[in-house]
Enzyme design. Structure first.
Site, short mmCIF file in Angstrom:
data_model
loop_
_atom_site.label_atom_id
_atom_site.label_comp_id
_atom_site.label_asym_id
_atom_site.label_seq_id
_atom_site.Cartn_x
_atom_site.Cartn_y
_atom_site.Cartn_z
N LYS A 42 0.84 -1.21 0.00
CA LYS A 42 0.00 0.00 0.00
C LYS A 42 0.88 1.26 0.00
CE LYS A 42 -0.37 -0.44 5.03
NZ LYS A 42 -1.19 -0.99 6.12
N TYR A 256 15.60 29.68 10.22
CA TYR A 256 14.33 30.30 10.63
C TYR A 256 14.12 30.18 12.13
CZ TYR A 256 12.70 30.59 5.78
OH TYR A 256 12.54 30.88 4.46
C1 PLP Z 1 -0.44 -1.94 6.85
C2 PLP Z 1 -1.00 -3.25 7.23
C3 PLP Z 1 -0.19 -4.38 7.32
C4 PLP Z 1 1.32 -4.32 7.25
O1 PLP Z 1 1.78 -3.90 8.50
P1 PLP Z 1 3.36 -3.70 8.82
O2 PLP Z 1 3.37 -3.29 10.24
O3 PLP Z 1 3.83 -2.64 7.89
O4 PLP Z 1 4.02 -5.00 8.57
C5 PLP Z 1 -0.80 -5.61 7.53
N1 PLP Z 1 -2.15 -5.71 7.70
C6 PLP Z 1 -2.96 -4.63 7.66
C7 PLP Z 1 -4.41 -4.80 7.88
C8 PLP Z 1 -2.41 -3.36 7.44
O5 PLP Z 1 -3.20 -2.29 7.43
#
Ligand code: PLP
Length: 362
Positions: A42, A256
């Site tokens: 993702k 800044y």
């Molecule tokens: C993002 C996600 C993962 C992966 O999790 P990591 O901690 O990055 O390994 C797995 N399952 C679900 C439902 C997620 O949203």
């Protein structure tokens, strides 16, 4: 990524080591206690490029992928071709069913409405069912299951999944509680492969792997635990050049808001990297870079295009054009995340498109 043609190369570089990615996947596959090892890609492959990341993982042997949004699933399908299974974690909306079917995406059914929708319109195509075991974010509660139990038995379920809230803390009692809830809820459902563990869950003591595991961050080199680093290879290397050096004396301030003041003579390097590149502004006065093996703290605020480093300890490595490493083998992602008071996930997913991106094949 195709950039408009320009005579000028990008100053800052993001190198992505696809061999390291594949070896990290193999590490989780080996530790999955016989379960199938999927991959979570993702958010553009955690910022590192969906198509490249998904293809190398497929080459490494990965057959099942998870994305958050349907449009990410469509891109994954384009990159991967027809064979791999692609699940969409955020589920399916009523106006998306046709496109899900056309693209052969499997929705993760997250609530009563989605269960009913897929039962009516999903043409018997496979889907995952997400049951909530304590995260209270997505997934059907026990009461929801009571309401749609009959409908659930009409679905073609290819996966029953839940998600751990506290797996980054192996001692947390919620891990065991969620595992128990998962097993007892799944026992009421039609038989289907089970999935509970993401990166951290895979490495917990006790059996959290079930039939399929869903690592994300660990593939990209981020340690899944709050403590006790896991040996994973760095995948992203982020480097930016020094474009100016200046010597400052006691009382001089940097940047800044004049938030940093020199207490003695210091050598300051101005580097071509800023928050517009996705380097978090929270790194002001807390992040670091590595130059010639020396840790060089960020001094003053991170601005849009520039970061100032105290390179007094770097000796002759501090020169115009030298590349300071902000992420990579010398500057571990987990250490940078800790310095910035955030998590490796946020650092990677913020990385923008202002870098020259290059991919190192296995
Ligand atoms: C993002 C996600 C993962 C992966 O999790 P990591 O901690 O990055 O390994 C797995 N399952 C679900 C439902 C997620 O949203």
């Amino acid at each position: 990524m195709t950039d408009p043609v320009t005579a000028f190369p990008r100053q800052s570089h993001l190198r992505i080591d696809l061999g390291a990615l594949a070896r990290n996947w193999a590490f989780f596959a080996e530790h999955a206690q016989g379960a199938e090892c999927a991959a979570v890609v993702k958010a553009n492959g955690y910022g590192l490029g969906l198509a490249e990341v998904a293809q190398s993982l497929a080459d490494a042997g990965c057959k099942t992928f998870f994305v958050a949004h349907a449009y990410e699933g469509e891109r994954a399908r384009q990159a991967l071709g027809p064979d791999p299974v692609i699940y969409v974690l955020n589920g399916v909306m009523s106006d998306e069913v046709t496109a899900f079917l056309a693209t052969d995406l499997r929705p993760v059914l997250n609530d009563v409405g989605q269960v009913e929708l897929w039962a009516q319109a999903g043409l018997g195509q496979p889907a995952a069912l997400h049951i909530d075991t304590g995260m209270n974010r997505l997934g059907l509660s026990e009461e929801d299951l009571d309401r749609v139990e009959e409908t659930v038995f009409t679905l073609n379920l290819s996966l029953i999944m839940s998600h751990l809230a506290c797996a980054s803390d192996p001692q947390h009692p919620k891990n065991g509680m969620q595992r128990e809830a998962f097993v007892s809820l799944a026992a009421r459902l039609p038989p289907a492969p089970l999935s509970l563990a993401a990166s951290a869950g895979i490495l917990l003591d006790g059996d959290y792997c079930f039939d399929l595991v869903r690592p994300g961050i660990g593939l990209y080199g981020g340690g899944p635990f709050d403590q006790d680093p896991v040996p994973l290879e760095p995948v992203a290397t982020l480097e930016a050049p020094i474009i100016q050096l200046r010597s400052v004396g006691p009382g001089d301030t940097i940047g800044y808001g004049a938030t940093w003041q020199a207490d003695r003579r210091r050598m300051i390097a101005t580097v071509a990297l800023g928050y517009a590149d996705g380097f978090l502004r929270a790194g002001s006065n807390r992040g670091f870079a590595i130059l010639g093996g020396a840790v060089c703290p960020i001094v003053g605020r991170v601005s849009m295009d520039l970061i100032t480093l105290d390179v007094s300890g770097a000796g002759s490595a501090a020169k115009i054009g030298a590349m300071a490493q902000f992420l990579g083998r010398a500057a571990p992602l987990d250490a940078q995340a800790q310095a910035l008071d955030t998590i490796p996930y946020e650092i990677l997913t913020r990385l923008g498109d202002r870098f020259e991106r290059s991919y190192l094949e296995g």
